[in-house]
Design an enzyme around this catalytic site. Structure first.
Site, PDB file in Angstrom:
ATOM      1  N   SER A 195      35.398  25.394   7.028  1.00  0.00           N
ATOM      2  CA  SER A 195      34.810  25.777   8.321  1.00  0.00           C
ATOM      3  C   SER A 195      35.271  24.772   9.369  1.00  0.00           C
ATOM      4  O   SER A 195      35.616  23.635   9.025  1.00  0.00           O
ATOM      5  CB  SER A 195      33.283  25.725   8.200  1.00  0.00           C
ATOM      6  OG  SER A 195      32.688  25.744   9.459  1.00  0.00           O
ATOM      7  N   TYR A 208      25.434  21.455   5.660  1.00  0.00           N
ATOM      8  CA  TYR A 208      26.509  22.461   5.673  1.00  0.00           C
ATOM      9  C   TYR A 208      27.812  21.817   6.133  1.00  0.00           C
ATOM     10  O   TYR A 208      28.853  21.954   5.482  1.00  0.00           O
ATOM     11  CB  TYR A 208      26.125  23.615   6.612  1.00  0.00           C
ATOM     12  CG  TYR A 208      27.209  24.665   6.762  1.00  0.00           C
ATOM     13  CD1 TYR A 208      27.392  25.649   5.799  1.00  0.00           C
ATOM     14  CD2 TYR A 208      28.071  24.671   7.873  1.00  0.00           C
ATOM     15  CE1 TYR A 208      28.395  26.612   5.919  1.00  0.00           C
ATOM     16  CE2 TYR A 208      29.065  25.627   8.004  1.00  0.00           C
ATOM     17  CZ  TYR A 208      29.225  26.594   7.028  1.00  0.00           C
ATOM     18  OH  TYR A 208      30.227  27.533   7.153  1.00  0.00           O
TER      19      TYR A 208
END
Ligand SMILES: NC(=O)c1ccc[n+]([C@@H]2O[C@H](COP(=O)([O-])OP(=O)(O)OC[C@H]3O[C@@H](n4cnc5c(N)ncnc54)[C@H](OP(=O)(O)O)[C@@H]3O)[C@@H](O)[C@H]2O)c1
Length: 330
Positions: A195, A208
């Site tokens: 990401s 995350y």
């Protein structure tokens, strides 16, 4: 005497400014040139990887929805049989049926919950045994329900361990299970969906972001270790793609909040097609041209400014989500 000192000082400082300006301009010009070369390389070689030649099967984790489903469908269109892995058997069967209808390839489904620990991998290993797997897409991922301070996350210790199992353990274990046969056959592609949050720190989705930094470093190290053994290990770092995962994060943009894709927030299908075209062309990529431009621009900003920007965006999204939740309760 004084005025000649001032004159020299003036001359000196304008020389410093000129030199500084020249260095900054050269840095920006070099970055832009480097990215233009990358874009040209992409335009020439995009889509050149023949996934069928790497092996007759591809395994995609988290493939009953979102980006994983789009990767599975796109790989099937390129002639590869697909193993779909997710938690929901009904959703997996539905996607498998769609793929077989659309692309005339074989499919298999594996039901697994990656939030559990190591115990699930023996069964996955058994179910993949004997398949010639040329492509592994480590896509499965889990995010916070919405941005929150580390200590405010509900049932945080259990939640964080689950997140780490889904985002970190799965990538490590699936690569460990699938890559040995690729190395033996001297070919294969391991595509890891990291990401943009694994490149720049994203506060308020701390665990995350940190888990995706692991995926980024893992991919880059595996690429260095196994490139000479015929393995492509690609690290893909999307910014926003419109999926179920991102809906609570899209509350600041009216169009995307309604699930409508845009140039900077594409649909999973647009994204997966572009990202697959980049396999073999770029090992470290945002996967889609508009995200690559976004990454180039953000990459030129000072680190402190990026931190400030991500924190204030996180705060904004957090507040809107909290307001929505309290309105629902009323
Ligand atoms: N969307 C974005 O903007 C974006 C941006 C950057 C990175 N990413 C990354 O891209 C990847 C895909 O994200 P997405 O947006 O497509 O997510 P998504 O729409 O929420 O889809 C997630 C998929 O993973 C499966 N899944 C979720 N938890 C699972 C678990 N514990 N065990 C097994 N399967 C599980 C889900 O199916 P079931 O619920 O049926 O199990 C579903 O198929 C993730 O790694 C994410 O971090 C996404």
């Amino acid at each position: 005497m004084e005025s000649s000192v001032m004159k020299n000082l003036g001359k000196d400082s304008s020389a410093y400014f000129a030199t500084f300006g020249f260095v900054v301009a050269s840095y920006v010009a070099l970055k832009v040139a480097f990215n233009i070369i990358k874009i040209l390389k992409f335009l020439v070689f995009a889509g050149s990887t023949n996934f069928k030649k790497l092996g007759s099967w591809a395994v995609v984790t988290g493939s009953s929805d979102g980006i994983g489903k789009a990767y599975a469908k796109e790989l099937a269109k390129r002639g590869v049989n697909i193993v779909l892995i997710s938690r929901s058997e009904a959703k997996l069967q539905e996607v498998a049926n769609e793929i077989e209808k659309e692309s005339k390839v074989q499919t298999r489904i594996v039901v697994a919950d990656f939030s559990k620990g190591l115990e699930l991998y023996d069964s996955i290993r058994d179910q993949l045994a004997g398949l010639e797997i040329g492509t592994l897409v480590n896509n499965v991922g889990m995010n916070y329900p919405f941005p929150s301070y580390f200590l405010d996350v509900a049932d945080r210790e259990e939640f964080f361990m689950k997140l780490i199992n889904v985002n970190v353990t799965s990538v490590t274990m699936m690569t460990s299970i699938v890559m040995p046969a690729m190395v033996e056959r001297k070919k294969g592609a391991v595509i890891n969906i990291s990401s943009a949050g694994g490149l720049h720190p994203f506060p308020l989705i701390t665990v995350y972001s940190a888990s995706k930094a692991y995926v980024t470093f893992f991919s880059r190290c595996i690429q260095s270790e196994y490139k000479s053994k015929g393995i492509i290990c690609q690290c893909v770092m999307p910014y926003t793609v419109v999926t179920n995962m991102t809906m609570p994060f899209l509350v600041t943009t009216k169009r995307s909040e309604k699930g409508k894709p845009s140039l900077l927030k594409p649909s999973p299908t647009t994204y997966a097609k572009a990202a697959l075209d980049s396999v073999g062309v770029s090992d470290f990529t945002h996967g889609y041209w508009a995200h690559n431009v976004q990454g180039t621009v953000i990459g030129m900003l000072p680190e402190g400014y990026i931190k400030m920007m991500t924190m204030s965006l996180g705060e904004k999204i957090r507040k809107i989500n909290l307001e929505k939740m309290s309105k629902k309760k009323e």
